[in-house]
Structure formats: C-alpha cells, structure tokens
Design a protein around this motif. Structure first.
Motif, PDB file in Angstrom:
ATOM      1  N   VAL A   1      -2.912  -5.494   4.218  1.00 36.88           N
ATOM      2  CA  VAL A   1      -2.019  -4.340   4.280  1.00 36.88           C
ATOM      3  C   VAL A   1      -2.658  -3.298   5.187  1.00 36.88           C
ATOM      4  O   VAL A   1      -3.861  -3.362   5.467  1.00 36.88           O
ATOM      5  CB  VAL A   1      -1.760  -3.748   2.879  1.00 36.88           C
ATOM      6  N   VAL A   2      -1.856  -2.342   5.661  1.00 39.03           N
ATOM      7  CA  VAL A   2      -2.352  -1.311   6.568  1.00 39.03           C
ATOM      8  C   VAL A   2      -1.998   0.058   6.021  1.00 39.03           C
ATOM      9  O   VAL A   2      -0.862   0.302   5.608  1.00 39.03           O
ATOM     10  CB  VAL A   2      -1.743  -1.470   7.984  1.00 39.03           C
TER      11      VAL A   2
ATOM     12  N   GLY B   1      -4.859   9.972  -0.988  1.00 42.53           N
ATOM     13  CA  GLY B   1      -5.513   8.707  -0.673  1.00 42.53           C
ATOM     14  C   GLY B   1      -4.508   7.576  -0.612  1.00 42.53           C
ATOM     15  O   GLY B   1      -3.291   7.799  -0.609  1.00 42.53           O
ATOM     16  N   TYR B   2      -5.015   6.373  -0.546  1.00 42.90           N
ATOM     17  CA  TYR B   2      -4.169   5.178  -0.480  1.00 42.90           C
ATOM     18  C   TYR B   2      -4.463   4.276  -1.672  1.00 42.90           C
ATOM     19  O   TYR B   2      -5.625   4.165  -2.121  1.00 42.90           O
ATOM     20  CB  TYR B   2      -4.420   4.406   0.821  1.00 42.90           C
ATOM     21  N   TYR B   3      -3.413   3.638  -2.165  1.00 36.37           N
ATOM     22  CA  TYR B   3      -3.516   2.743  -3.309  1.00 36.37           C
ATOM     23  C   TYR B   3      -2.803   1.433  -2.985  1.00 36.37           C
ATOM     24  O   TYR B   3      -1.731   1.448  -2.374  1.00 36.37           O
ATOM     25  CB  TYR B   3      -2.896   3.368  -4.557  1.00 36.37           C
TER      26      TYR B   3
ATOM     27  N   TYR C   1      -1.607  -4.639 -11.105  1.00 38.58           N
ATOM     28  CA  TYR C   1      -2.736  -3.721 -11.134  1.00 38.58           C
ATOM     29  C   TYR C   1      -2.729  -2.929  -9.830  1.00 38.58           C
ATOM     30  O   TYR C   1      -2.274  -3.400  -8.789  1.00 38.58           O
ATOM     31  CB  TYR C   1      -4.059  -4.485 -11.267  1.00 38.58           C
ATOM     32  N   THR C   2      -3.241  -1.684  -9.894  1.00 35.78           N
ATOM     33  CA  THR C   2      -3.346  -0.824  -8.720  1.00 35.78           C
ATOM     34  C   THR C   2      -4.804  -0.493  -8.474  1.00 35.78           C
ATOM     35  O   THR C   2      -5.514  -0.078  -9.405  1.00 35.78           O
ATOM     36  CB  THR C   2      -2.536   0.464  -8.916  1.00 35.78           C
ATOM     37  N   VAL C   3      -5.261  -0.671  -7.231  1.00 34.66           N
ATOM     38  CA  VAL C   3      -6.652  -0.397  -6.886  1.00 34.66           C
ATOM     39  C   VAL C   3      -6.692   0.680  -5.805  1.00 34.66           C
ATOM     40  O   VAL C   3      -5.889   0.675  -4.863  1.00 34.66           O
ATOM     41  CB  VAL C   3      -7.366  -1.688  -6.405  1.00 34.66           C
ATOM     42  N   HIS C   4      -7.606   1.636  -5.949  1.00 31.36           N
ATOM     43  CA  HIS C   4      -7.767   2.703  -4.965  1.00 31.36           C
ATOM     44  C   HIS C   4      -8.394   2.132  -3.701  1.00 31.36           C
ATOM     45  O   HIS C   4      -9.347   1.361  -3.769  1.00 31.36           O
ATOM     46  CB  HIS C   4      -8.648   3.820  -5.532  1.00 31.36           C
TER      47      HIS C   4
ATOM     48  N   VAL D   1       0.849  -1.183   0.000  1.00 35.00           N
ATOM     49  CA  VAL D   1       0.000   0.000   0.000  1.00 35.00           C
ATOM     50  C   VAL D   1       0.890   1.239   0.000  1.00 35.00           C
ATOM     51  O   VAL D   1       1.970   1.260   0.600  1.00 35.00           O
ATOM     52  CB  VAL D   1      -0.956  -0.010   1.213  1.00 35.00           C
ATOM     53  N   ARG D   2       0.437   2.282  -0.681  1.00 30.52           N
ATOM     54  CA  ARG D   2       1.195   3.542  -0.733  1.00 30.52           C
ATOM     55  C   ARG D   2       0.221   4.709  -0.693  1.00 30.52           C
ATOM     56  O   ARG D   2      -0.952   4.594  -1.077  1.00 30.52           O
ATOM     57  CB  ARG D   2       2.043   3.608  -2.003  1.00 30.52           C
ATOM     58  N   ALA D   3       0.708   5.834  -0.195  1.00 32.93           N
ATOM     59  CA  ALA D   3      -0.077   7.060  -0.139  1.00 32.93           C
ATOM     60  C   ALA D   3       0.234   7.903  -1.364  1.00 32.93           C
ATOM     61  O   ALA D   3       1.393   8.065  -1.746  1.00 32.93           O
ATOM     62  CB  ALA D   3       0.248   7.839   1.125  1.00 32.93           C
ATOM     63  N   ALA D   4      -0.819   8.437  -2.009  1.00 29.42           N
ATOM     64  CA  ALA D   4      -0.637   9.275  -3.192  1.00 29.42           C
ATOM     65  C   ALA D   4      -1.908  10.049  -3.452  1.00 29.42           C
ATOM     66  O   ALA D   4      -3.015   9.522  -3.286  1.00 29.42           O
ATOM     67  CB  ALA D   4      -0.288   8.428  -4.413  1.00 29.42           C
TER      68      ALA D   4
END
Length: 335
Positions: free
Chosen positions: A319-320, A241-243, A285-288, A235-238
């Motif tokens: 994930v957190v 929000g988080y993705y 793939y990346t999901v919001h 998970v990452r912040a961008a």
C-alpha cells in the motif's frame, strides 16, 4: 396353522412399525460425540496427576472436554486442549479418571474408558529439585511423530514423572522410571524444539534439559499450508499519521490460533494477541504505519499455531501513503 402364522406376521409388522417410528422420532435429536479414546493418566507428584487423551477430528463437532475424577467433574477444557494436570489429590491414594466430549450443540458423549492411577507417598519437607535430565536425544517417527530419549537419573532423586516441553509449554508427561517418550499429532514439515524436565513427589521440578530439535518430514499427500489467506490491506490517514487496515482468513488448524506476527517492509512490527476467543472466519486488525507521506508499505503476517510454532507467512500486500493525506490503493493484484 394358518391362523397362527398370520398372528406372528402381524406381530412382526407391528414391531417393525414401532421401530421405524422410534427412529423417526430421534432424527431431530443431535447425535452426541463419540466417547474420547486413548485416555492415559500419570501421577505427576504425590498430590497431582496428568491426564491425556486422543484429540477428536475436525468432523466430530467437539466443542470441549470434561474431565472426571471418580464421579466428580474436576476440569472443563476447550476442544484444542487434550491434556490437563489435576491437582489437590491425596498422597498414597488411588483415583479413577474418565473424559467426556461436549458437542457444539450441548450434547455430551458417553464416558471414556476408566483409567486408574495411584499417587506416591508424601515425603518430608523437600525443596531440593531433581537433577537436570541429561543425554536427551530426538528421532523422527513418521510425518506426525517423534521419540525422545534421555539417560536414567541417578538413584535417590525421587523422580515421579518427566514433563516434555515444546515452545515453552508442557505437552506430555511420562512416569519417573521412563527414559523415553513418544510424541504424536505433530504437524508434517515443521521444525520442533523439545526439552525434558524431571519432577519429584514434592512437586519440585528440575532445570530444563538441553534443547533438541527435529523437523518432521512431509508425508504422502500432506499439505502443511499454514499461511493466512486472502489478506486484504488498505491505508488511511488519521490523527496525523497513517494506519493500515488488515483483514484475512485464518489457516485451517486443529485448534484456536492464539496470536499473529505482523511484519512491515520485511521487519517485525507487532504481535496481535486475542484478549478473548479468536474470531471465527475473517479476522481484522489495524496497525500504525508512521506519518511519512508517499511511502510504500509492504505487509504480511503469520499465525502462531496451536502447537506453539509459527506457520508460513501470508502473501505480501503493498500500500502507499498518499502525499495528499488520502489513502492510497492496495497495489497488489487480488486473486
């Protein structure tokens, strides 16, 4: 006598050497796929025909198929497609069809057996569809087969063929005088839903029959493991929000995976559909995942298989979202 024998032996050795040299010269050439087998053709209407054939195995190196009407190529299809509707035919005409396999290296197989079909006569302007098929039943036919039956249509319907649908797609076609169809190459341990549609010479189609369902049994040694494997999640912040960035390995199937369903915290989140050919090997793939910090997110996915059914879910990863806005670790142990 001795001289004649020596001359004969010399000739035999020469032929053997030439044959050996010829074999060696051909070793650098890739072997073409075998000719497709099990080709069948069924008139679909006065102007169309339905061509089917037996799929190649995964070890045959087949990249696609070419369908020929008489000596003219009319269709190119990918390896996961083993049926096609050929349109633009003439009524009351006889056609011969063959199929060739294309190898991944560009080689082409010999033609299949030639199969002929005659289209029915044209009919006057007709926009009235046939009646809906009734009395549809399905029974099992081993781990990879099923047999559908239905009641014979009333006289005067002009039915030329029956189409079998599964998962919203036509998968088989039989003649208008048939009251059954045998389906093969199904997947063991899988639930299927079938409907039957009647088609007349003017290409009018009936409403779908009532749906029937069946679950194929597991066969000896079958492993119907259809789940994506080696799922990784971070998970990452961008952008406020988080993705969640995902990567996984597709399940091994006889064809291309057209789509995936992604679930977050046990609920459906989104559908991933490839705009082009599905990637080989690892997919990403990346999901919001919203904008709430300190939230635990559980993610899993499943594939839509080539036969239209969904496979098993992958292992679930957690994930957190970090309170500080930085990505938290994937807390699921990796195997």
């Amino acid at each position: 006598m001795t001289r004649l024998r020596s001359t004969a032996m010399y000739g035999l050795v020469s032929v053997t050497l030439l044959a050996t040299a010829a074999c060696g010269a051909g070793q650098d050439r890739a072997a073409a796929p075998a000719a497709p087998s099990g080709v069948t053709v069924q008139a679909g209407s006065a102007t169309s025909a339905h061509v089917m054939w037996t799929p190649a195995t995964a070890d045959d190196g087949v990249h696609g198929y070419a369908v020929y009407r008489d000596d003219t190529k009319v269709e190119d299809v990918p390896a996961e497609t083993t049926m096609v509707d050929v349109t633009g035919l003439s009524p009351s005409s006889r056609y011969t069809f063959t199929v060739r396999a294309r190898g991944t290296d560009g080689t082409v197989s010999p033609p299949s057996a030639r199969v002929s079909v005659s289209t029915p006569a044209a009919v006057a302007e007709d926009k009235e569809p046939p009646a809906r098929p009734t009395g549809v039943r399905v029974t099992g036919d081993g781990p990879q087969g099923a047999r559908l039956t239905w009641k014979r249509a009333p006289e005067g319907q002009g039915i030329v063929s029956y189409d079998i649908h599964q998962g919203g797609s036509k998968i088989h076609s039989v003649g208008g005088d048939a009251t059954s169809a045998r389906l093969t190459t199904l997947r063991p341990g899988t639930r299927y839903r079938f409907t039957v549609v009647a088609r007349d010479a003017a290409d009018n189609t009936s409403p779908e029959s009532s749906a029937v369902e069946i679950t194929t049994p597991h066969g000896p040694g079958d492993d119907p493991d259809t789940a994506p494997t080696d799922l990784k999640a971070t998970v990452r912040a961008a952008q406020g929000g988080y993705y969640v960035d995902l990567s996984w390995l597709a399940p091994e199937t006889d064809g291309e995976i057209p789509a995936y369903e992604i679930h977050l915290n046990g609920k459906f989140a989104t559908t991933l559909v490839w705009g082009d050919k599905a990637p080989q090997g690892r997919a990403t793939y990346t999901v919001h995942a919203g904008s709430t910090p300190g939230e635990t997110l559980r993610v899993k996915l499943r594939a839509k298989l080539p036969d239209g059914t969904f496979g098993a879910f992958s292992e679930e990863r957690s994930v957190v979202t970090s309170p500080s806005g930085q990505p938290g670790p994937d807390r699921t142990p990796r195997s």
